[in-house]
Scaffold this motif. Structure first.
Motif, PDB file in Angstrom:
ATOM      1  N   ILE A  67       0.859  -1.187   0.000  1.00 39.90           N
ATOM      2  CA  ILE A  67       0.000   0.000   0.000  1.00 39.90           C
ATOM      3  C   ILE A  67       0.895   1.236   0.000  1.00 39.90           C
ATOM      4  O   ILE A  67       1.910   1.280   0.701  1.00 39.90           O
ATOM      5  N   ALA A  68       0.526   2.234  -0.786  1.00 44.00           N
ATOM      6  CA  ALA A  68       1.252   3.507  -0.780  1.00 44.00           C
ATOM      7  C   ALA A  68       0.246   4.648  -0.883  1.00 44.00           C
ATOM      8  O   ALA A  68      -0.859   4.478  -1.419  1.00 44.00           O
ATOM      9  N   ILE A  69       0.645   5.811  -0.377  1.00 41.15           N
ATOM     10  CA  ILE A  69      -0.225   6.989  -0.383  1.00 41.15           C
ATOM     11  C   ILE A  69       0.545   8.153  -0.976  1.00 41.15           C
ATOM     12  O   ILE A  69       1.665   8.457  -0.537  1.00 41.15           O
ATOM     13  N   GLY A  70      -0.010   8.823  -1.980  1.00 43.58           N
ATOM     14  CA  GLY A  70       0.629   9.953  -2.628  1.00 43.58           C
ATOM     15  C   GLY A  70       0.406  11.254  -1.894  1.00 43.58           C
ATOM     16  O   GLY A  70      -0.327  11.314  -0.894  1.00 43.58           O
ATOM     17  N   SER A  71       1.010  12.326  -2.404  1.00 41.83           N
ATOM     18  CA  SER A  71       0.962  13.618  -1.726  1.00 41.83           C
ATOM     19  C   SER A  71      -0.439  14.216  -1.691  1.00 41.83           C
ATOM     20  O   SER A  71      -0.747  15.038  -0.831  1.00 41.83           O
ATOM     21  N   THR A  72      -1.307  13.831  -2.633  1.00 38.63           N
ATOM     22  CA  THR A  72      -2.682  14.340  -2.641  1.00 38.63           C
ATOM     23  C   THR A  72      -3.635  13.447  -1.869  1.00 38.63           C
ATOM     24  O   THR A  72      -4.834  13.715  -1.823  1.00 38.63           O
ATOM     25  N   TYR A 105      -2.752   3.786  -3.437  1.00 39.21           N
ATOM     26  CA  TYR A 105      -2.283   2.766  -4.374  1.00 39.21           C
ATOM     27  C   TYR A 105      -2.204   1.435  -3.622  1.00 39.21           C
ATOM     28  O   TYR A 105      -1.583   1.367  -2.556  1.00 39.21           O
ATOM     29  N   VAL A 106      -2.822   0.378  -4.169  1.00 35.52           N
ATOM     30  CA  VAL A 106      -2.793  -0.932  -3.529  1.00 35.52           C
ATOM     31  C   VAL A 106      -2.398  -1.980  -4.566  1.00 35.52           C
ATOM     32  O   VAL A 106      -2.999  -2.047  -5.645  1.00 35.52           O
ATOM     33  N   VAL A 107      -1.395  -2.794  -4.237  1.00 37.31           N
ATOM     34  CA  VAL A 107      -0.979  -3.872  -5.128  1.00 37.31           C
ATOM     35  C   VAL A 107      -1.982  -5.014  -5.028  1.00 37.31           C
ATOM     36  O   VAL A 107      -2.252  -5.527  -3.936  1.00 37.31           O
ATOM     37  N   ARG A 110      -1.448  -6.510 -10.750  1.00 40.13           N
ATOM     38  CA  ARG A 110      -1.699  -5.122 -11.126  1.00 40.13           C
ATOM     39  C   ARG A 110      -1.695  -4.253  -9.878  1.00 40.13           C
ATOM     40  O   ARG A 110      -1.614  -4.755  -8.744  1.00 40.13           O
ATOM     41  N   VAL A 111      -1.796  -2.947 -10.082  1.00 42.73           N
ATOM     42  CA  VAL A 111      -1.951  -1.982  -8.998  1.00 42.73           C
ATOM     43  C   VAL A 111      -3.271  -1.248  -9.206  1.00 42.73           C
ATOM     44  O   VAL A 111      -3.549  -0.761 -10.307  1.00 42.73           O
ATOM     45  N   LYS A 114       5.616   9.214  -9.619  1.00 40.97           N
ATOM     46  CA  LYS A 114       6.207   7.993 -10.163  1.00 40.97           C
ATOM     47  C   LYS A 114       5.886   6.825  -9.225  1.00 40.97           C
ATOM     48  O   LYS A 114       6.073   6.932  -8.007  1.00 40.97           O
ATOM     49  N   VAL A 115       5.431   5.724  -9.823  1.00 39.25           N
ATOM     50  CA  VAL A 115       5.058   4.543  -9.057  1.00 39.25           C
ATOM     51  C   VAL A 115       6.126   3.470  -9.244  1.00 39.25           C
ATOM     52  O   VAL A 115       6.501   3.140 -10.370  1.00 39.25           O
TER      53      VAL A 115
END
Length: 675
Positions: free
Chosen positions: A39-44, A48-50, A56-57, A96-97
């Motif tokens: 799991i990742a979280i962007g600045s906004t 994002y979850v794999v 896929r993401v 960028k992912v």
């Protein structure tokens, strides 16, 4: 208590009908991959979850969209054959992912296009697809990923028991620039996950049942880097992240017997030493399916996201957001100012509280108030934020400035007070960096340095009390640019490893003691504490969040930016500033430019190559296209030579097109003619 009641459905598919809102399962001929992993979280706030089984993401604009069962509006790498078995993910400030395609022995980098959408195939591929190896351009089951503020990518190379580091710009098949093998700790035993906070790198050492912290900068490939802290009391740590409060969140799979799968939390891991037990653990009230809690992330609102791999779902726990300043006894006016800063995000009009630092460093000159006078003469709106240096107005040095600032606040303005205190060792300024041991003595009652430092705090408090008596809150910005290498006595000293870790810990204790002393001991309840590092657009500063003392001691964060395009990076294609922005916004505090101005000229003396012709509207251009969370921005003052010519041109009244800047819809100013 960390946890969440069971969500009811056994799989995400049973609750979300759309295929792009579901996590999947895939059979590799007897070997099955299931559900969500990284799991990742962007600045906004983009999530994002794999989808490991789906190879896929899935990405949603925010967590609410995911929990409402909306289909992902971005599907990355979903084209057949692009990914084999992805597990980990991270994202940088430019969007960028980075995906660890673990079963394919590669790391895939997806660079968004001009419209923000991602290509169907990776832009760059690190490693050789389908081939494991031990070279510096090869992986053997890469898993954990992290990106720091400089844009450096860290990869946990699981079966090679190492962490590889790649510096941008990236290229397919490139070799790593450096590596960590935990040599002084006996080597890794299955590094599964990574997390970065400032100059601190955390590694989940799976089979050794521990997490190791390393402290950079990692700038010498010949060095065998040694850990600076160890966190034990967990069994098979598989993923980790650092929360806004500086705590380390670790998912542990357990051993199927005494140790159960759960989430463990180590408090203040960035600014403290080794810990033998986590401060808290939770099994999410039994909601974790099987023994595979995998990915974990914490967003700016302190919401915890945990991948329930075998349950085909993401568990979300909502922590209560603080409703007041870090000072629980903060006045209504102080909390009102905090709410004003918090309310800027998303506004289409008046979003940025524009500010101007007054040259109170030159308090003996009649021109200290010049910028406001010049704007008033031109019948232009005045900046809403008025800044000054605390040591230049205390002890009777400039009582007129104090009364002027109070009048400005009563007229609806905001006050920002910076503090560059003298060196407590020899009373010099700016002073060379003192040692961590000396800095530690500043917080130890009974020592000479403690007495000297707290006498200085007493003098500062006496001036701050004048604003409290007038009912005026202050955005207080002490110990500025602490990440600048050898800038001030309190700032970074250029050390690495254990000495650097000791300095980080000592600075955090100094800041925390200062907050407690001013609010509790001195009874000042009109202060919002602003953490304000230097930009990373030069080699003279370490990552901005390196010295962050924790969210319990900070009300707002700001960055000092001197760059012609305010990108915080060195060149137009250098997006390191965006990752700095992402990391600072992730603290969950109001964010702004605590100083801004044009960059240095060709001679490098800070004057600015364009002089007065520098277009101040660059500020709003960058807020619109790169830094939407900016709530305030304070211009620094100009410096003049003996002939009255500006040698450092930063002041709003000295800059071209300032009228159009002040009247831009995005800018908040005081009305024309404000007394």
């Amino acid at each position: 208590m960390i946890g969440q009641p069971s969500l009811g459905g056994a799989t995400l598919a049973s609750r979300c009908p759309n295929a792009d809102a579901q996590f999947s399962s895939h059979d590799f001929g007897g070997f099955t991959t299931d559900g969500p992993t990284g799991i990742a979280i962007g600045s906004t706030g983009r999530l994002y979850v794999v989808d490991d089984g789906g190879r896929r993401v899935l990405s949603w604009p925010d967590a609410d969209a995911m929990t409402a069962c909306q289909p992902a509006d971005e599907v990355i790498g979903g084209t057949p054959g692009v990914m084999v078995g992805p597990e980990a993910i991270t994202v940088d400030g430019a969007g960028k992912v980075y995906v660890a395609d673990t079963l394919n022995h590669t790391v895939d980098i997806f660079v968004p296009g001009a419209g923000g959408s991602y290509p169907s195939r990776p832009t760059y591929v690190l490693g050789t697809p389908g081939v494991s190896g031990k070279g510096m351009n090869e992986f053997n089951y890469p898993r954990g990923l992290a990106v720091d503020e400089t844009g450096r990518l860290y990869v946990a190379d699981d079966d090679n028991n190492r962490v590889l580091m790649f510096d941008p710009p990236f290229a397919t098949g490139m070799k790593a620039d450096d590596s960590i093998g935990a040599g002084a700790d006996g080597g890794f035993a299955g590094p599964k996950a990574l997390a970065v906070s400032g100059d601190s790198l955390f590694v989940a050492d799976y089979y050794d049942n521990r997490v190791l912290r390393f402290t950079g900068p990692f700038d010498d490939p010949a060095t065998t880097y040694a850990s600076t802290a160890t966190y034990t009391g967990v069994t098979h740590p598989v993923d980790l992240t650092v929360g806004p409060d500086g705590s380390l969140y670790v998912t542990q799979q357990g051993d199927g017997a005494a140790a159960a799968p759960s989430l463990a939390v180590y408090a203040n891991a960035v600014t403290s030493g080794s810990q033998t037990q986590p401060a808290a653990t939770s099994n999410f009230d039994g909601a974790i399916t099987g023994d595979s809690p995998l990915g974990v992330a914490v967003d700016a609102s302190s919401r915890i996201f945990l991948s329930d791999y075998e349950g085909y779902r993401v568990l979300v726990h909502y922590l209560p957001a603080p409703a007041h300043a870090v000072d629980p006894l903060a006045s209504a006016a102080t909390n009102g100012l905090l709410q004003t800063l918090q309310s800027r995000a998303g506004l289409s009009k008046g979003r940025v509280l524009l500010g101007q630092e007054m040259p109170t460093f030159e308090s003996g000159k009649a021109e200290w108030y010049r910028v406001f006078t010049r704007l008033r003469r031109r019948k232009l709106p005045e900046p809403v934020v008025m800044g000054a240096e605390l040591d230049s107005i205390r002890d009777g040095k400039n009582d007129t400035a104090i009364s002027t600032m109070i009048t400005h606040a009563h007229a609806g303005g905001v006050l920002e007070l910076d503090w560059h205190p003298n060196d407590p060792v020899d009373n010099s300024f700016p002073g060379a960096p003192i040692t961590p041991a000396q800095m530690t003595q500043l917080t130890q009652p009974g020592t000479t340095l403690y007495n000297t430092w707290h006498a200085n705090l007493d003098g500062a408090a006496a001036t701050l009390a004048k604003f409290q008596a007038a009912g005026v809150p202050v955005l207080f910005r002490p110990l500025v640019e602490m990440n600048g290498v050898k800038f001030f006595w309190w700032s970074d000293d250029g050390s690495t490893g254990a000495p650097h870790a000791a300095r980080i810990q000592a600075f955090a204790a100094l800041w925390q003691d200062m907050v407690h002393y001013l609010t509790v001991t001195k009874g000042l309840h009109n202060l919002l504490f602003l953490y304000s590092p230097n930009a990373v657009g030069c080699d003279c500063a370490v990552p901005a969040m390196t010295y962050y003392p924790g969210s319990a001691y900070v009300d707002a964060v700001g960055i000092d930016v001197y760059d012609n395009d305010l990108a915080i990076g060195r060149t137009p294609d250098d997006d390191r500033g965006l990752t700095t922005y992402q990391d600072m916004v992730a603290a969950g505090k109001p964010f702004g430019f605590s100083e801004f101005g044009q960059g240095p000229n060709a001679a490098g003396n800070g004057t600015g190559s364009l002089g007065r012709s520098w277009d101040a509207r660059t500020l709003v251009e960058r807020v619109r296209d790169s830094y939407p969370a900016v709530a305030f921005a304070t211009a620094w003052y100009s410096t003049y030579n003996s002939r009255g010519r500006a040698t450092y041109v930063y002041e709003l009244s000295d800059l071209t097109d300032v009228a159009r800047l002040l009247r831009d819809p995005l800018i908040k100013t005081l009305p024309t003619g404000t007394p």
